[in-house]
Design a protein around this motif. Structure first.
Motif, short mmCIF file in Angstrom:
data_model
loop_
_atom_site.label_atom_id
_atom_site.label_comp_id
_atom_site.label_asym_id
_atom_site.label_seq_id
_atom_site.Cartn_x
_atom_site.Cartn_y
_atom_site.Cartn_z
N UNK A 1 36.55 73.69 67.69
CA UNK A 1 35.98 72.42 67.25
C UNK A 1 36.22 71.36 68.31
N UNK A 2 35.44 70.27 68.33
CA UNK A 2 35.73 69.15 69.24
C UNK A 2 37.12 68.58 68.96
N UNK A 3 37.73 68.05 70.00
CA UNK A 3 39.05 67.45 69.86
C UNK A 3 38.88 66.02 69.36
N UNK A 4 38.94 65.89 68.05
CA UNK A 4 38.72 64.58 67.43
C UNK A 4 39.96 63.70 67.58
N UNK A 5 39.76 62.40 67.50
CA UNK A 5 40.82 61.43 67.74
C UNK A 5 41.98 61.62 66.76
N UNK A 6 43.18 61.96 67.26
CA UNK A 6 44.32 62.14 66.36
C UNK A 6 45.02 60.82 66.04
N UNK A 7 44.52 59.71 66.60
CA UNK A 7 45.15 58.41 66.39
C UNK A 7 44.13 57.40 65.85
N UNK A 8 43.46 57.71 64.76
CA UNK A 8 42.42 56.79 64.26
C UNK A 8 42.99 55.46 63.79
N UNK A 9 44.29 55.42 63.53
CA UNK A 9 44.91 54.19 63.05
C UNK A 9 45.16 53.17 64.17
N UNK A 10 45.08 53.61 65.42
CA UNK A 10 45.37 52.70 66.53
C UNK A 10 44.30 51.61 66.65
N UNK B 1 44.50 65.26 75.34
CA UNK B 1 45.40 66.38 75.09
C UNK B 1 44.62 67.50 74.41
N UNK B 2 44.73 68.68 74.97
CA UNK B 2 44.19 69.89 74.34
C UNK B 2 45.38 70.54 73.63
N UNK B 3 45.55 70.20 72.35
CA UNK B 3 46.80 70.54 71.68
C UNK B 3 46.96 72.03 71.46
N UNK B 4 45.87 72.79 71.37
CA UNK B 4 46.03 74.23 71.18
C UNK B 4 46.41 74.94 72.47
N UNK B 5 46.30 74.24 73.60
CA UNK B 5 46.70 74.81 74.88
C UNK B 5 47.93 74.10 75.46
N UNK B 6 48.49 73.16 74.72
CA UNK B 6 49.68 72.41 75.14
C UNK B 6 49.52 71.81 76.54
N UNK B 7 48.44 71.05 76.71
CA UNK B 7 48.23 70.48 78.04
C UNK B 7 47.43 69.18 77.97
N UNK B 8 47.65 68.36 78.98
CA UNK B 8 46.86 67.16 79.23
C UNK B 8 45.87 67.51 80.34
N UNK B 9 44.59 67.16 80.14
CA UNK B 9 43.57 67.45 81.14
C UNK B 9 42.43 66.45 80.94
N UNK B 10 41.59 66.34 81.95
CA UNK B 10 40.43 65.47 81.79
C UNK B 10 39.30 66.22 81.11
N UNK B 11 38.58 65.51 80.25
CA UNK B 11 37.35 66.05 79.70
C UNK B 11 36.15 65.58 80.50
N UNK B 12 36.20 64.36 81.00
CA UNK B 12 35.07 63.80 81.75
C UNK B 12 35.60 62.82 82.78
N UNK B 13 34.78 62.55 83.80
CA UNK B 13 35.15 61.54 84.78
C UNK B 13 33.91 60.88 85.34
N UNK B 14 34.09 59.61 85.76
CA UNK B 14 32.99 58.81 86.27
C UNK B 14 33.36 58.26 87.63
N UNK B 15 32.48 58.49 88.60
CA UNK B 15 32.67 57.97 89.95
C UNK B 15 31.65 56.86 90.18
N UNK B 16 32.16 55.65 90.42
CA UNK B 16 31.31 54.46 90.56
C UNK B 16 31.13 54.12 92.04
#
Length: 462
Positions: A77-86, A404-419
């Motif tokens: 499934x998509x990695x939905x926001x785990x901090x909706x209260x922020x 965070x990809x919590x099922x893989x225990x890692x921080x990684x980029x999903x997307x990036x923008x070069x201006x």
């Protein structure tokens, strides 16, 4: 040029070795110093465990809390926001940017001033979510007192796992920490979209399938143990690019085993070595706005054409925990705006970053004369990358939208923008909103057979 006079250089020992040396640079630290990793002062990654003095950066408490995984979420499934209260704490825009300039990259400031009516940063509370597996943490502690730079800083020897220099002594070590940072240690298949919008905001879409396979034999002995990961990228659209495929074997000690790139040429239906791939080769779908060694923040033979200086560590607002921009209900037309990504969907937080400046070596060729990397202390991910032309003018800036990809225990980029500040355009890569979800698996050593020139040829003929 940014003023770094107030920056404190944080190093692992009293000896700081030049990355220009032709011999092995003794980068390892003492066993006593290495023992601090995972303790009261340093995290497993080498970051400062404590928060800052005013509490705007909290203490590190272990990274992402799995209790925050959204109810009902399953792998695929998509990695939905785990901090909706922020809630948004405040917003930085052209009207108040000078107030926060000491905590912003020059490229970020330039983009806010270039688009005063539409561009802004929503700043949220800082969440230090970077994490890793128990084995990854053991490997990183081992590396602190064992890993050393290869000749000319062209790689790393005597390491295992990831993150060779958690207590760095030089700029090139920090850059290698990014290249060999913890990224799950398994295979990742990603279907992504990219865009190079015109000045008026119109765009066309390109798609590719990315396949990262982190070598299960890395540093275990044997003929393939210097390969960090295997990588393929297959362009699926538009039609003029369909079928273009690249294969990469990324190595740790590039002084002994240079990285190898092959390409499948659709017109010839043949696979050939591509020794000139990388560096400042333009990305085929970026319309001249992006070069090959910008992929993933920075990649490749990082020390061959640039010398790197560690400028220190500072607090900065960087993209972090960017979940909302990757959701399937956010259409690409909602995400892509004139001149920049729609900032409504991005999240910025205050974190400590390492600052590393790369200067083009005399006699070397590259479109960039200087580049400055801002690397997150908790994950070693390059979060912002400022690029200057050979006349020292700020030319491009790149934002890396990590999650965070919590099922893989890692921080990684999903997307990036070069201006591109000169062209007033940008290149957005890695978005997945309307694509197939990520796949994580671990095929083991048998999976390596899928990353050979013969396998590349078969992929191209399908």
């Amino acid at each position: 040029m940014m003023d770094y006079k107030k920056t404190i250089i944080v190093v692992g020992s009293s000896l700081v070795f030049s990355s220009l040396t032709g011999s092995l640079a003794v980068a390892k630290v003492s066993e006593k110093k290495a023992s601090e990793l995972g303790g009261d002062t340093l995290t497993w990654a080498g970051a400062e465990r404590a928060g800052n003095n005013d509490g705007t950066i909290p203490a590190y408490t272990g990274g992402f809390d799995n209790n925050k995984i959204p109810a009902g979420w399953k792998s695929g499934m998509p990695y939905t926001n785990p901090f909706p209260e922020d809630k948004i704490l405040f917003t930085i825009n052209a009207s108040n940017v000078d107030q926060y300039a000491d905590k912003l990259a020059p490229g970020t400031i330039a983009m806010l001033k270039a688009y005063p009516d539409t561009n802004y940063l929503h700043v949220y509370q800082t969440r230090r979510t970077a994490t890793a597996t128990a084995k990854a943490k053991v490997d990183i502690k081992h590396n602190a007192s064992n890993a050393i730079l290869a000749p000319r800083g062209a790689g790393v020897v005597n390491m295992r796992g990831s993150t060779p220099f958690p207590i760095p002594n030089s700029g090139v070590e920090v850059v290698w920490n990014h290249v060999i940072r913890w990224r799950g240690g398994q295979r990742v298949i990603k279907n992504e979209a990219s865009f190079a919008p015109q000045i008026d905001g119109s765009y066309s879409k390109a798609t590719r399938t990315i396949n990262f396979f982190f070598n299960p034999e890395f540093k275990t002995g044997g003929p393939r143990d210097d390969i960090i990961f295997f990588y393929t990228a297959k362009l699926n659209s538009p039609s003029r690019l369909t079928g273009e495929i690249g294969l990469l074997h990324e190595t740790a000690n590039q002084s002994a085993h240079p990285r190898i790139v092959w390409k499948y040429y659709t017109g010839q239906r043949r696979v050939r070595r591509a020794p000139d791939a990388g560096y400042d080769t333009p990305s085929s779908d970026a319309d001249g706005l992006f070069v090959s060694d910008q992929v993933d923040g920075i990649n490749g033979a990082i020390n061959e054409r640039f010398s790197w200086e560690l400028k220190g560590k500072r607090e900065m607002y960087i993209p972090y925990n960017n979940y909302d921009m990757n959701q399937s209900d956010i259409k690409y037309s909602d995400l892509i705006a004139k001149g920049h990504v729609n900032p409504k969907w991005t999240r910025w937080e205050l974190h400590r970053v390492w600052v590393i400046e790369g200067t083009l070596r005399e006699g070397s060729r590259h479109v960039y004369g200087r580049r400055v990397l801002f690397s997150d202390e908790d994950s070693w991910q390059v979060s912002i990358h400022d690029m200057y032309d050979t006349k020292q003018n700020l030319w491009r800036t790149m934002d890396m939208f990590g999650t965070i990809f919590w099922d893989a225990s890692m921080h990684w980029v999903q997307a990036y923008a070069s201006y591109d500040l000169q062209a007033q355009r940008y290149y957005l890569r890695g978005v997945i909103n309307q694509e197939e979800p990520f796949v994580f698996d671990q095929p083991g050593s048998k999976g390596i057979s899928g990353y050979t020139p013969a396998a590349l040829r078969r992929m191209g003929r399908r």
